[in-house]
Design a protein around this motif. Structure first.
Motif, PDB file in Angstrom:
ATOM      1  N   MET A   1       0.838  -1.203   0.000  1.00 30.05           N
ATOM      2  CA  MET A   1       0.000   0.000   0.000  1.00 30.05           C
ATOM      3  C   MET A   1       0.872   1.251   0.000  1.00 30.05           C
ATOM      4  O   MET A   1       1.897   1.311   0.671  1.00 30.05           O
ATOM      5  CB  MET A   1      -0.902   0.025   1.247  1.00 30.05           C
ATOM      6  N   LEU A   2       0.432   2.244  -0.782  1.00 27.15           N
ATOM      7  CA  LEU A   2       1.095   3.546  -0.784  1.00 27.15           C
ATOM      8  C   LEU A   2       0.186   4.575  -0.136  1.00 27.15           C
ATOM      9  O   LEU A   2      -0.984   4.706  -0.521  1.00 27.15           O
ATOM     10  CB  LEU A   2       1.414   3.988  -2.221  1.00 27.15           C
TER      11      LEU A   2
ATOM     12  N   VAL B   1       4.268  -0.827   4.238  1.00 26.38           N
ATOM     13  CA  VAL B   1       3.602   0.341   3.660  1.00 26.38           C
ATOM     14  C   VAL B   1       4.641   1.381   3.242  1.00 26.38           C
ATOM     15  O   VAL B   1       5.620   1.621   3.960  1.00 26.38           O
ATOM     16  CB  VAL B   1       2.616   0.945   4.675  1.00 26.38           C
ATOM     17  N   VAL B   2       4.427   2.000   2.088  1.00 24.32           N
ATOM     18  CA  VAL B   2       5.291   3.066   1.584  1.00 24.32           C
ATOM     19  C   VAL B   2       4.536   4.386   1.740  1.00 24.32           C
ATOM     20  O   VAL B   2       3.347   4.477   1.407  1.00 24.32           O
ATOM     21  CB  VAL B   2       5.667   2.829   0.111  1.00 24.32           C
ATOM     22  N   ILE B   3       5.227   5.406   2.231  1.00 17.03           N
ATOM     23  CA  ILE B   3       4.609   6.703   2.502  1.00 17.03           C
ATOM     24  C   ILE B   3       5.320   7.772   1.680  1.00 17.03           C
ATOM     25  O   ILE B   3       6.541   7.903   1.749  1.00 17.03           O
ATOM     26  CB  ILE B   3       4.693   7.059   3.998  1.00 17.03           C
ATOM     27  N   ALA B   4       4.553   8.532   0.895  1.00 15.90           N
ATOM     28  CA  ALA B   4       5.127   9.570   0.041  1.00 15.90           C
ATOM     29  C   ALA B   4       4.490  10.919   0.367  1.00 15.90           C
ATOM     30  O   ALA B   4       3.349  11.174  -0.015  1.00 15.90           O
ATOM     31  CB  ALA B   4       4.908   9.238  -1.433  1.00 15.90           C
ATOM     32  N   PRO B   5       5.204  11.800   1.088  1.00 15.23           N
ATOM     33  CA  PRO B   5       4.682  13.144   1.341  1.00 15.23           C
ATOM     34  C   PRO B   5       5.067  14.083   0.202  1.00 15.23           C
ATOM     35  O   PRO B   5       6.241  14.345  -0.028  1.00 15.23           O
ATOM     36  CB  PRO B   5       5.390  13.543   2.646  1.00 15.23           C
TER      37      PRO B   5
ATOM     38  N   ARG C   1      -1.746   3.845  -9.680  1.00 13.77           N
ATOM     39  CA  ARG C   1      -2.984   3.069  -9.569  1.00 13.77           C
ATOM     40  C   ARG C   1      -3.187   2.204 -10.808  1.00 13.77           C
ATOM     41  O   ARG C   1      -3.618   1.050 -10.710  1.00 13.77           O
ATOM     42  CB  ARG C   1      -4.162   4.014  -9.356  1.00 13.77           C
ATOM     43  N   GLU C   2      -2.853   2.755 -11.975  1.00 15.48           N
ATOM     44  CA  GLU C   2      -2.985   1.987 -13.205  1.00 15.48           C
ATOM     45  C   GLU C   2      -2.067   0.764 -13.196  1.00 15.48           C
ATOM     46  O   GLU C   2      -2.390  -0.264 -13.808  1.00 15.48           O
ATOM     47  CB  GLU C   2      -2.653   2.868 -14.411  1.00 15.48           C
ATOM     48  N   LEU C   3      -0.947   0.873 -12.509  1.00 16.89           N
ATOM     49  CA  LEU C   3      -0.009  -0.244 -12.412  1.00 16.89           C
ATOM     50  C   LEU C   3      -0.474  -1.309 -11.420  1.00 16.89           C
ATOM     51  O   LEU C   3       0.181  -2.332 -11.255  1.00 16.89           O
ATOM     52  CB  LEU C   3       1.378   0.274 -12.008  1.00 16.89           C
ATOM     53  N   GLY C   4      -1.619  -1.058 -10.791  1.00 17.91           N
ATOM     54  CA  GLY C   4      -2.204  -2.051  -9.908  1.00 17.91           C
ATOM     55  C   GLY C   4      -1.904  -1.887  -8.439  1.00 17.91           C
ATOM     56  O   GLY C   4      -2.256  -2.760  -7.633  1.00 17.91           O
ATOM     57  N   HIS C   5      -1.280  -0.760  -8.063  1.00 14.05           N
ATOM     58  CA  HIS C   5      -0.937  -0.554  -6.664  1.00 14.05           C
ATOM     59  C   HIS C   5      -2.120   0.017  -5.880  1.00 14.05           C
ATOM     60  O   HIS C   5      -2.950   0.762  -6.425  1.00 14.05           O
ATOM     61  CB  HIS C   5       0.264   0.389  -6.547  1.00 14.05           C
TER      62      HIS C   5
ATOM     63  N   GLU D   1       8.562   5.279 -11.302  1.00 18.70           N
ATOM     64  CA  GLU D   1       9.459   4.127 -11.384  1.00 18.70           C
ATOM     65  C   GLU D   1       9.976   3.721 -10.003  1.00 18.70           C
ATOM     66  O   GLU D   1       9.968   2.533  -9.644  1.00 18.70           O
ATOM     67  CB  GLU D   1      10.640   4.444 -12.303  1.00 18.70           C
ATOM     68  N   VAL D   2      10.406   4.701  -9.222  1.00 19.71           N
ATOM     69  CA  VAL D   2      10.971   4.389  -7.906  1.00 19.71           C
ATOM     70  C   VAL D   2       9.898   3.878  -6.953  1.00 19.71           C
ATOM     71  O   VAL D   2      10.105   2.893  -6.228  1.00 19.71           O
ATOM     72  CB  VAL D   2      11.678   5.632  -7.323  1.00 19.71           C
ATOM     73  N   LEU D   3       8.735   4.527  -6.935  1.00 19.57           N
ATOM     74  CA  LEU D   3       7.675   4.072  -6.035  1.00 19.57           C
ATOM     75  C   LEU D   3       7.129   2.713  -6.468  1.00 19.57           C
ATOM     76  O   LEU D   3       6.775   1.885  -5.621  1.00 19.57           O
ATOM     77  CB  LEU D   3       6.557   5.111  -5.977  1.00 19.57           C
ATOM     78  N   ASP D   4       7.074   2.470  -7.767  1.00 11.67           N
ATOM     79  CA  ASP D   4       6.653   1.163  -8.259  1.00 11.67           C
ATOM     80  C   ASP D   4       7.619   0.086  -7.761  1.00 11.67           C
ATOM     81  O   ASP D   4       7.192  -0.996  -7.311  1.00 11.67           O
ATOM     82  CB  ASP D   4       6.610   1.185  -9.783  1.00 11.67           C
ATOM     83  N   LEU D   5       8.899   0.371  -7.816  1.00  8.53           N
ATOM     84  CA  LEU D   5       9.898  -0.581  -7.331  1.00  8.53           C
ATOM     85  C   LEU D   5       9.750  -0.819  -5.832  1.00  8.53           C
ATOM     86  O   LEU D   5       9.770  -1.966  -5.368  1.00  8.53           O
ATOM     87  CB  LEU D   5      11.304  -0.059  -7.650  1.00  8.53           C
ATOM     88  N   ALA D   6       9.598   0.278  -5.085  1.00 14.53           N
ATOM     89  CA  ALA D   6       9.460   0.150  -3.630  1.00 14.53           C
ATOM     90  C   ALA D   6       8.210  -0.641  -3.264  1.00 14.53           C
ATOM     91  O   ALA D   6       8.241  -1.517  -2.385  1.00 14.53           O
ATOM     92  CB  ALA D   6       9.414   1.538  -2.991  1.00 14.53           C
ATOM     93  N   LEU D   7       7.121  -0.365  -3.942  1.00 17.62           N
ATOM     94  CA  LEU D   7       5.860  -1.046  -3.640  1.00 17.62           C
ATOM     95  C   LEU D   7       5.905  -2.520  -4.038  1.00 17.62           C
ATOM     96  O   LEU D   7       5.257  -3.368  -3.411  1.00 17.62           O
ATOM     97  CB  LEU D   7       4.706  -0.351  -4.352  1.00 17.62           C
TER      98      LEU D   7
END
Length: 214
Positions: free
Chosen positions: A1-2, A75-79, A96-100, A63-69
């Protein structure tokens, strides 16, 4: 989850992100601003503008958040403040389109509340810019000056329905805001057992660690 935590500068995004990380085992903060300032530093000073305008920033964040997720179990947190509909679609929407599982929250407060929070952070010498006063020099770090000039725009744009879920924080502390996000996201945080002094000291450390001067 992001957990993508949106909001104006001074709205408590970073403090809330680190409060959640502190109380949610296995969670990590992945700050998209780091990528932005890295790209910005690569440019000659006269070409440095809003790094969100760079396609490379928007693509890189995804790209980076997709890798982290994909690779990180927690849980990944992005402020990160995003007010442009196109950029929102190319970052939050694309993930979201990538399925996350992306839970987006916008922290809002009345203008006076945000200004007071900025003053408490030691930025009081920049506040005349908010009142439209003219000065012969650009006092204070340019990044903070620019952010303050964008305050009204941010507050207006982020109230739009596309940036829901909205959380009003005027009467809320950072730990309480973190609790509200956790409940809405279906997460369970560790109880907050810190005293007021320890909380203020820890939040001061987080604030100092995220000061930018370029």
């Amino acid at each position: 989850m992001l957990l993508w935590i949106n909001g104006p500068f001074g709205g408590g995004k970073t403090q809330t992100a680190y409060e959640i990380r502190r109380r949610l085992p296995g969670s990590v903060v992945c700050d998209p601003e780091h990528a932005g300032f890295g790209l910005r530093r690569m440019l000659p000073p006269e070409l440095r503008g809003n790094f969100q305008d760079l396609v490379s920033w928007r693509q890189g964040v995804v790209e980076v958040l997709d890798l982290a997720l994909t690779r990180h179990d927690g849980v990944v947190i992005a402020p990160m403040t995003v007010t442009d509909s196109r950029y929102f679609a190319e970052t939050v929407g694309r993930l979201r389109e990538l399925g996350h599982d992306v839970r987006h929250f916008t922290l809002l407060a009345e203008r006076e509340t945000v200004v007071e929070r900025l003053r408490e952070r030691g930025l009081g010498h920049l506040l005349p810019h908010l009142a439209g006063r003219r000065s012969g020099r650009n006092a204070g770090p340019r990044r903070e000056s620019w952010a303050l000039q964008q305050l009204d725009h941010c507050l207006e744009r982020l109230r739009e329905e596309e940036f829901a879920e909205h959380l009003w924080t005027d009467q809320s502390t950072v730990p309480k805001t973190a609790d509200r996000i956790a409940v809405l996201a279906g997460l369970t945080l560790r109880p907050n057992t810190e005293g007021r002094l320890r909380t203020r000291l820890r939040q001061a450390r987080v604030g100092v660690a995220h000061i930018r001067f370029d």
